[in-house]
Write a protein that holds these residues in place. Structure first.
Motif, mmCIF file in Angstrom:
data_model
loop_
_atom_site.group_PDB
_atom_site.id
_atom_site.type_symbol
_atom_site.label_atom_id
_atom_site.label_comp_id
_atom_site.label_asym_id
_atom_site.label_seq_id
_atom_site.Cartn_x
_atom_site.Cartn_y
_atom_site.Cartn_z
ATOM 1 N N VAL A 67 26.310 -14.465 -27.431
ATOM 2 C CA VAL A 67 26.192 -15.347 -26.259
ATOM 3 C C VAL A 67 27.370 -16.324 -26.274
ATOM 4 N N GLU A 68 27.632 -16.898 -25.088
ATOM 5 C CA GLU A 68 28.787 -17.811 -24.972
ATOM 6 C C GLU A 68 28.406 -19.263 -25.243
ATOM 7 N N GLY A 69 27.105 -19.573 -25.132
ATOM 8 C CA GLY A 69 26.673 -20.956 -25.354
ATOM 9 C C GLY A 69 25.170 -21.005 -25.559
ATOM 10 N N ILE A 70 24.689 -22.150 -26.033
ATOM 11 C CA ILE A 70 23.253 -22.311 -26.304
ATOM 12 C C ILE A 70 22.766 -23.642 -25.751
ATOM 13 N N ILE A 71 21.595 -23.606 -25.112
ATOM 14 C CA ILE A 71 20.870 -24.818 -24.723
ATOM 15 C C ILE A 71 19.637 -24.831 -25.608
ATOM 16 N N ILE A 72 19.438 -25.907 -26.346
ATOM 17 C CA ILE A 72 18.295 -25.934 -27.256
ATOM 18 C C ILE A 72 17.501 -27.225 -27.113
ATOM 19 N N ASN A 73 16.187 -27.073 -27.000
ATOM 20 C CA ASN A 73 15.287 -28.216 -27.146
ATOM 21 C C ASN A 73 14.534 -27.964 -28.453
ATOM 22 N N PRO A 74 14.994 -28.566 -29.551
ATOM 23 C CA PRO A 74 14.333 -28.288 -30.836
ATOM 24 C C PRO A 74 12.962 -28.951 -30.957
ATOM 25 N N ALA A 75 12.570 -29.719 -29.914
ATOM 26 C CA ALA A 75 11.263 -30.407 -29.899
ATOM 27 C C ALA A 75 11.103 -31.224 -31.187
ATOM 28 N N ALA A 76 9.944 -31.146 -31.828
ATOM 29 C CA ALA A 76 9.729 -32.003 -33.007
ATOM 30 C C ALA A 76 10.727 -31.717 -34.132
ATOM 31 N N PHE A 77 11.258 -30.487 -34.191
ATOM 32 C CA PHE A 77 12.243 -30.168 -35.242
ATOM 33 C C PHE A 77 13.506 -31.019 -35.128
ATOM 34 N N THR A 78 13.751 -31.521 -33.919
ATOM 35 C CA THR A 78 14.892 -32.421 -33.683
ATOM 36 C C THR A 78 14.969 -33.513 -34.741
ATOM 37 N N HIS A 79 13.793 -34.003 -35.093
ATOM 38 C CA HIS A 79 13.737 -35.231 -35.877
ATOM 39 C C HIS A 79 13.791 -35.012 -37.393
ATOM 40 N N TYR A 80 13.652 -33.747 -37.824
ATOM 41 C CA TYR A 80 13.650 -33.557 -39.282
ATOM 42 C C TYR A 80 14.161 -32.217 -39.790
ATOM 43 N N SER A 81 14.544 -31.290 -38.899
ATOM 44 C CA SER A 81 14.905 -29.975 -39.441
ATOM 45 C C SER A 81 16.385 -29.895 -39.835
ATOM 46 N N VAL A 82 16.623 -30.142 -41.103
ATOM 47 C CA VAL A 82 17.979 -29.981 -41.643
ATOM 48 C C VAL A 82 18.369 -28.499 -41.583
ATOM 49 N N ALA A 83 17.373 -27.622 -41.675
ATOM 50 C CA ALA A 83 17.652 -26.183 -41.648
ATOM 51 C C ALA A 83 18.178 -25.754 -40.275
ATOM 52 N N ILE A 84 17.574 -26.259 -39.200
ATOM 53 C CA ILE A 84 18.080 -25.920 -37.857
ATOM 54 C C ILE A 84 19.447 -26.582 -37.653
ATOM 55 N N ARG A 85 19.588 -27.798 -38.113
ATOM 56 C CA ARG A 85 20.903 -28.459 -38.027
ATOM 57 C C ARG A 85 21.978 -27.607 -38.719
ATOM 58 N N ASP A 86 21.673 -27.122 -39.928
ATOM 59 C CA ASP A 86 22.653 -26.320 -40.661
ATOM 60 C C ASP A 86 23.000 -25.039 -39.910
ATOM 61 N N ALA A 87 21.998 -24.420 -39.291
ATOM 62 C CA ALA A 87 22.255 -23.188 -38.517
ATOM 63 C C ALA A 87 23.172 -23.512 -37.336
ATOM 64 N N LEU A 88 22.936 -24.643 -36.671
ATOM 65 C CA LEU A 88 23.744 -25.016 -35.499
ATOM 66 C C LEU A 88 25.154 -25.429 -35.895
ATOM 67 N N SER A 89 25.269 -26.076 -37.039
ATOM 68 C CA SER A 89 26.592 -26.604 -37.412
ATOM 69 C C SER A 89 27.556 -25.497 -37.802
ATOM 70 N N ASN A 90 27.037 -24.299 -37.988
ATOM 71 C CA ASN A 90 27.885 -23.164 -38.351
ATOM 72 C C ASN A 90 28.473 -22.459 -37.123
ATOM 73 N N LEU A 91 28.124 -22.945 -35.905
ATOM 74 C CA LEU A 91 28.511 -22.223 -34.689
ATOM 75 C C LEU A 91 29.831 -22.722 -34.107
ATOM 76 N N ILE A 93 30.443 -21.822 -30.775
ATOM 77 C CA ILE A 93 30.206 -21.815 -29.324
ATOM 78 C C ILE A 93 29.579 -23.156 -28.916
ATOM 79 N N PRO A 94 29.716 -23.555 -27.615
ATOM 80 C CA PRO A 94 29.105 -24.819 -27.188
ATOM 81 C C PRO A 94 27.581 -24.797 -27.277
ATOM 82 N N VAL A 95 27.039 -25.876 -27.805
ATOM 83 C CA VAL A 95 25.581 -26.037 -27.895
ATOM 84 C C VAL A 95 25.238 -27.398 -27.301
ATOM 85 N N VAL A 96 24.255 -27.419 -26.388
ATOM 86 C CA VAL A 96 23.789 -28.681 -25.796
ATOM 87 C C VAL A 96 22.307 -28.846 -26.119
ATOM 88 N N GLU A 97 21.971 -30.011 -26.649
ATOM 89 C CA GLU A 97 20.576 -30.326 -26.990
ATOM 90 C C GLU A 97 19.933 -31.023 -25.799
#
Ligand code: DQA
Length: 147
Positions: A67-91, A93-97
């Motif tokens: 895909v060329e970009g990602i729109i993500i609403n991580p919901a409650a994971f926003t506030h504590y998921s270092v694992a999702i953060r790590d997955a996103l920081s490896n990208l 492509i543009p990502v908008v939360e």
């Protein structure tokens, strides 16, 4: 062009979930609005929702190369998921939360997003419009790349 939309936990309950905070629009309504706006621009959306952190991480890993970009609403994971953060920081492509509610105007624990620092930007507080603005933002970032 393909863009991915990822909805995090409890967003499948929109419509009946805390309507005073999140409104009465359902996730299906949001997806349909996104698809309509995307189709007008000849964009294909891949839309996923999960209540599971690992599943979201798997999708980020699996789809980020197609895909060329990602729109993500991580919901409650926003506030504590270092694992999702790590997955996103490896990208690369543009990502908008995006967030339906204004997370900075709510409880203290929602003020901090661990994911926002590794994405291009965050849109928060505009209800379902946050997603439509998120789509616009990703398109804007992709168009900027073509210059
Ligand atoms: C949310 C805000 C989060 O704090 C909350 O846990 C959600 C939804 C929003 O879209 O406003 O589930 O991401």
């Amino acid at each position: 062009m393909k863009i991915m939309v990822i909805h995090g936990p409890n967003l499948n309950m929109l419509g009946e979930r805390e309507p005073d905070v999140y409104g009465t629009v359902t996730l299906e309504d949001i997806d349909n609005m996104l698809k309509k706006n995307a189709a007008e621009k000849d964009i294909h959306l891949i839309i996923k929702q999960s209540n599971f952190e690992g599943e979201i991480i798997n999708w980020i890993q699996q789809f980020s190369s197609s895909v060329e970009g990602i729109i993500i609403n991580p919901a409650a994971f926003t506030h504590y998921s270092v694992a999702i953060r790590d997955a996103l920081s490896n990208l690369s492509i543009p990502v908008v939360e995006v967030h339906l509610s204004n997370i900075c105007a709510r409880e203290d624990f929602r003020h901090r997003s661990v994911t926002a620092p590794v994405v291009q930007g965050q849109i928060s507080g505009f209800g379902f419009q946050s997603y439509l603005l998120g789509l616009e933002a990703v398109i804007h970032l992709l168009e900027g790349k073509e210059d």
